[in-house]
Design a protein around this motif. Sequence first.
Motif, mmCIF file in Angstrom:
data_model
loop_
_atom_site.group_PDB
_atom_site.id
_atom_site.type_symbol
_atom_site.label_atom_id
_atom_site.label_comp_id
_atom_site.label_asym_id
_atom_site.label_seq_id
_atom_site.Cartn_x
_atom_site.Cartn_y
_atom_site.Cartn_z
ATOM 1 N N THR A 65 0.860 -1.186 0.000
ATOM 2 C CA THR A 65 0.000 0.000 0.000
ATOM 3 C C THR A 65 0.890 1.229 0.000
ATOM 4 N N VAL A 66 0.595 2.179 -0.890
ATOM 5 C CA VAL A 66 1.383 3.401 -0.991
ATOM 6 C C VAL A 66 0.473 4.588 -0.681
ATOM 7 N N LEU A 67 0.857 5.369 0.326
ATOM 8 C CA LEU A 67 0.153 6.593 0.705
ATOM 9 C C LEU A 67 1.024 7.765 0.291
ATOM 10 N N THR A 68 0.496 8.637 -0.559
ATOM 11 C CA THR A 68 1.237 9.795 -1.060
ATOM 12 C C THR A 68 0.450 11.064 -0.770
ATOM 13 N N ASP A 76 3.741 22.854 6.903
ATOM 14 C CA ASP A 76 3.836 21.417 6.698
ATOM 15 C C ASP A 76 2.519 20.738 7.051
ATOM 16 N N VAL A 77 2.426 19.458 6.687
ATOM 17 C CA VAL A 77 1.299 18.629 7.097
ATOM 18 C C VAL A 77 1.850 17.379 7.764
ATOM 19 N N ARG A 78 1.149 16.913 8.773
ATOM 20 C CA ARG A 78 1.448 15.657 9.457
ATOM 21 C C ARG A 78 0.353 14.677 9.030
ATOM 22 N N VAL A 79 0.763 13.511 8.531
ATOM 23 C CA VAL A 79 -0.162 12.537 7.967
ATOM 24 C C VAL A 79 -0.107 11.250 8.793
ATOM 25 N N THR A 80 -1.269 10.724 9.144
ATOM 26 C CA THR A 80 -1.341 9.446 9.844
ATOM 27 C C THR A 80 -2.362 8.551 9.155
ATOM 28 N N MET A 81 -2.062 7.258 9.129
ATOM 29 C CA MET A 81 -2.985 6.262 8.589
ATOM 30 C C MET A 81 -3.208 5.232 9.678
ATOM 31 N N SER A 82 -4.486 4.932 9.952
ATOM 32 C CA SER A 82 -4.816 4.010 11.038
ATOM 33 C C SER A 82 -5.842 2.976 10.619
ATOM 34 N N GLN A 83 -5.709 1.807 11.232
ATOM 35 C CA GLN A 83 -6.691 0.722 11.190
ATOM 36 C C GLN A 83 -6.743 0.180 12.611
ATOM 37 N N THR A 85 -5.094 0.708 14.933
ATOM 38 C CA THR A 85 -3.811 1.230 15.402
ATOM 39 C C THR A 85 -3.154 1.972 14.237
ATOM 40 N N GLU A 86 -2.191 2.789 14.544
ATOM 41 C CA GLU A 86 -1.488 3.553 13.508
ATOM 42 C C GLU A 86 -0.614 2.619 12.680
ATOM 43 N N VAL A 87 -0.764 2.662 11.353
ATOM 44 C CA VAL A 87 0.056 1.845 10.464
ATOM 45 C C VAL A 87 1.091 2.666 9.707
ATOM 46 N N ALA A 88 0.917 4.001 9.667
ATOM 47 C CA ALA A 88 1.890 4.870 8.999
ATOM 48 C C ALA A 88 1.758 6.287 9.537
ATOM 49 N N ALA A 89 2.886 6.992 9.578
ATOM 50 C CA ALA A 89 2.895 8.407 9.973
ATOM 51 C C ALA A 89 4.126 9.064 9.359
ATOM 52 N N PHE A 90 3.924 10.259 8.804
ATOM 53 C CA PHE A 90 5.037 11.024 8.251
ATOM 54 C C PHE A 90 4.623 12.476 8.103
ATOM 55 N N SER A 91 5.600 13.339 7.863
ATOM 56 C CA SER A 91 5.345 14.763 7.639
ATOM 57 C C SER A 91 5.819 15.148 6.253
ATOM 58 N N VAL A 92 5.178 16.163 5.690
ATOM 59 C CA VAL A 92 5.556 16.677 4.375
ATOM 60 C C VAL A 92 5.745 18.178 4.489
ATOM 61 N N ASN A 93 6.874 18.674 4.005
ATOM 62 C CA ASN A 93 7.126 20.107 3.927
ATOM 63 C C ASN A 93 6.317 20.669 2.761
ATOM 64 N N CYS A 94 5.616 21.779 2.992
ATOM 65 C CA CYS A 94 4.726 22.380 1.993
ATOM 66 C C CYS A 94 5.250 23.761 1.606
#
Length: 138
Positions: A65-68, A76-83, A85-94
Motif C-alpha cells: 500500500t502506498v500513501l502519497t 507542513d502537514v502531518r499525515v497518519t494512517m490508522s486501522q 492502530t497507527e500503520v503509517a505516519a510522516f510529515s511533508v514540507n509544503c
Amino acid sequence: MRRTSRALAVTALVTGALTGVAAGPAAASTDVLLPHPGPDGLVWVEERTGDGGVASGGAWEGLPTVLTVACEGGGDVRVTMSQETEVAAFSVNCPAGEAGVGSVTMDAGVVRPGSFVIGVDASSDDIRWALTVTQPES
C-alpha cells in the motif's frame, strides 16, 4: 416577438453560465497537486485546505500500500494512517508556490483488509493538500 426575445435572453444566460462552469474545472485541472492514481488507486482526494482526512474501505492485505501526500502554501502537514492502530505516519514540507510531496510504502500485510482512516494535520488553514492511496499490482 417578446417571447422570442425572452427565449434568446435565457439562452444567452444559460450559455454564459455553462461557459463559466466549463472554464472553472479546466483552469483548476492544470494546477492539480496529485494526478488521479488510475486503476491501482483506492483513494484520491483531489484537493483540500487546512486540516482534514478521509475514511475508506477496500484495502487488500495481499498487495503493498502506498500513501502519497502533496501540499503547498508554506508550513507542513502531518499525515497518519490508522486501522484501529497507527500503520503509517510522516510529515511533508509544503513550500509556498510549489508542491512538496511525501510518500510511504507499506509492505503487503501491513494494511489489513477493510477500512482505514487517514488524517491530515496542517500547520496552517491556508495549506492546500491532496492525497492518494494505491495498491499497485506490479
